[in-house]
Design an enzyme around this catalytic site. Structure first.
Site, PDB file in Angstrom:
ATOM      1  N   ARG A 112       0.827  -1.173  -0.052  1.00 19.01           N
ATOM      2  CA  ARG A 112      -0.080  -0.034   0.183  1.00 19.01           C
ATOM      3  C   ARG A 112       0.835   1.308  -0.044  1.00 19.01           C
ATOM      4  NH1 ARG A 112      -2.600  -4.021   2.700  1.00 19.01           N
ATOM      5  NH2 ARG A 112      -4.736  -4.346   2.187  1.00 19.01           N
ATOM      6  N   HIS A 137      -1.055  -2.503  -4.409  1.00 16.74           N
ATOM      7  CA  HIS A 137      -0.397  -3.326  -5.443  1.00 16.74           C
ATOM      8  C   HIS A 137      -0.364  -2.671  -6.882  1.00 16.74           C
ATOM      9  CE1 HIS A 137      -0.074  -6.209  -2.647  1.00 16.74           C
ATOM     10  NE2 HIS A 137      -1.083  -6.935  -2.756  1.00 16.74           N
ATOM     11  N   HIS A 208       2.443 -13.033  -5.923  1.00 14.20           N
ATOM     12  CA  HIS A 208       1.319 -12.737  -5.207  1.00 14.20           C
ATOM     13  C   HIS A 208       0.633 -14.090  -5.154  1.00 14.20           C
ATOM     14  CE1 HIS A 208      -1.635 -11.455  -2.311  1.00 14.20           C
ATOM     15  NE2 HIS A 208      -1.345 -10.412  -2.423  1.00 14.20           N
ATOM     16  N   ASP A 280      -1.957  -9.578   8.278  1.00  6.43           N
ATOM     17  CA  ASP A 280      -1.834  -9.045   6.891  1.00  6.43           C
ATOM     18  C   ASP A 280      -0.886  -7.689   7.193  1.00  6.43           C
ATOM     19  OD1 ASP A 280      -1.923  -8.170   4.483  1.00  6.43           O
ATOM     20  OD2 ASP A 280      -4.014  -7.454   4.405  1.00  6.43           O
ATOM     21  N   GLU A 345       4.883 -12.700   0.627  1.00  3.26           N
ATOM     22  CA  GLU A 345       5.179 -11.602  -0.266  1.00  3.26           C
ATOM     23  C   GLU A 345       6.561 -11.000   0.050  1.00  3.26           C
ATOM     24  OE1 GLU A 345       1.743  -9.136  -1.058  1.00  3.26           O
ATOM     25  OE2 GLU A 345       0.979 -10.438   0.306  1.00  3.26           O
TER      26      GLU A 345
END
Length: 380
Positions: A112, A137, A208, A280, A345
């Protein structure tokens, strides 16, 4: 890794269905073709799939639409092939899905950027906002939604190239990107990245795939055991933008410095878990340079499949599939339920263009962006 794989998938290539965007079979062939038409995008460019394999029975299918990994078969503890990535069988399903990142290459900026804005060399740049007022992304027209040029390199590698024009998704400079996907005989899915620009620009490329080491669509991943070689992480606000702090994981649900089941603490009362709906977040790896180091080890008790993640990057995003909700049907019509996948990631930190205390992601003209990420498979 405790066992060496044997070639259990065989050399025969199955018949291939050619799909158009309406998903109706157009033609069937028994020819051992390595490429197939997957559909047409809204850009009216052909979308194709490619197959690569290594000598030990690992096989992968990839499409040039977003350089997406659609299938990845690895042997389990009994030698049976297991497809360990979530995805779809047709282009139309990828275009219509509420989860748009399955298996995709991510750029120009993975993760982000706050408020879709950053300032570089005194000029403010505005990007499309596609996630709670933030840019996620690379924006809605990021590298996951473009058609890459593809060249095969033997049986085990694909070379992807894409030139992002100056101003695409609001980013400055023409950015030329080269990625190589390969399946090595050390049972590695290896991704190498190179990029060059003609104007200073942020770059943070990543991969991803949504993994489930028990098999795509085979329940949730809460029983997977995860170890992260990271003593610190970057806490976020309620729209998942880093606060700018780097905090210790010790004594928190974010401590995976010893192997821990994903589900063991995911529902604890914790503000950071509440903001993410689970995990996350960005973990800061225990390293000081850009050497290739192990970032994570994760395994499924059901299949015995173990995956190591190696990277030259300073950080890794661990996502526990919190926004999968049972409304998506994937390959084989299997339902992708809540937390039925994880993502690891490799990356620089989120929102780095707006965070001066984070490692820089600015690529200058004349410099080359280089990064390596490896997902290495075995059994335990």
């Amino acid at each position: 890794m405790k066992h060496h794989f044997r070639n259990i998938l065989g050399a025969a290539t199955l018949g291939i269905l050619l799909y158009s965007c309406d998903n109706k079979p157009k033609q069937e062939t028994e020819e051992p073709a390595q490429e197939q038409v997957f559909g047409k995008t809204y850009q009216n460019k052909n979308v194709e799939t490619y197959e690569i394999k290594n000598a030990n029975g690992i096989k992968m299918k990839v499409t040039n639409f977003g350089a997406r990994v659609t299938h990845l078969w690895v042997p389990d503890k009994d030698g049976n092939p297991v497809d360990v990535v979530l995805g779809f069988e047709t282009l139309d399903e990828y275009l219509k899905s509420s989860e748009k990142y399955f298996g995709a290459a991510i750029g120009r900026y993975g993760n982000r950027i706050a408020n879709g804005k950053f300032t570089l060399d005194g000029e403010e740049y505005t990007l499309p906002q596609n996630n709670n007022g933030q840019t996620l992304h690379g924006g809605p027209g990021g590298m996951d939604y473009v058609i890459w040029d593809v060249e095969k390199s033997g049986e085990n590698a694909l070379i992807f190239t894409y030139t992002s024009p100056d101003g695409e998704e609001g980013f400055p400079g023409e950015l030329k990107v080269k990625m190589v996907y390969s399946l090595t005989d050390d049972n590695e899915f290896k991704v190498t990245y190179e990029a060059e620009t003609d104007k200073a620009t942020p770059v943070n490329l990543t991969h991803h795939s949504f993994f489930n080491l028990s098999g795509a669509g085979n329940g949730n991943v809460l029983d997977h055991t995860l170890k992260l070689n990271a003593s610190n992480y970057t806490p976020v606000n309620d729209v998942l933008i880093p606060t700018g702090k780097i905090e210790s994981v010790k004594g928190t649900p974010f401590d995976f410095t010893t192997a821990t089941q994903i589900g063991e603490r995911i529902d604890q009362e914790n503000e950071q878990l509440k903001f993410g709906g689970g995990y996350d977040h960005n973990w800061v790896l225990d390293k000081s340079g850009s050497e290739l180091t192990q970032a994570a080890v994760i395994s499924s008790p059901q299949t015995g499949i173990e995956m190591e993640v190696w990277t030259t990057e300073p950080a890794i995003q661990f996502y526990s599939g919190n926004f999968l909700d049972g409304t998506i049907k994937g390959k084989g019509s299997k339902v992708y339920e809540l937390r039925s996948a994880f993502c690891l990631e490799t990356q620089h930190y989120p929102d780095s263009p707006n965070q001066p205390n984070f490692p820089s992601t600015i690529l200058e003209p004349g410099d080359k962006y280089e990064q390596t990420c490896i997902y290495k498979f075995g059994t335990k």
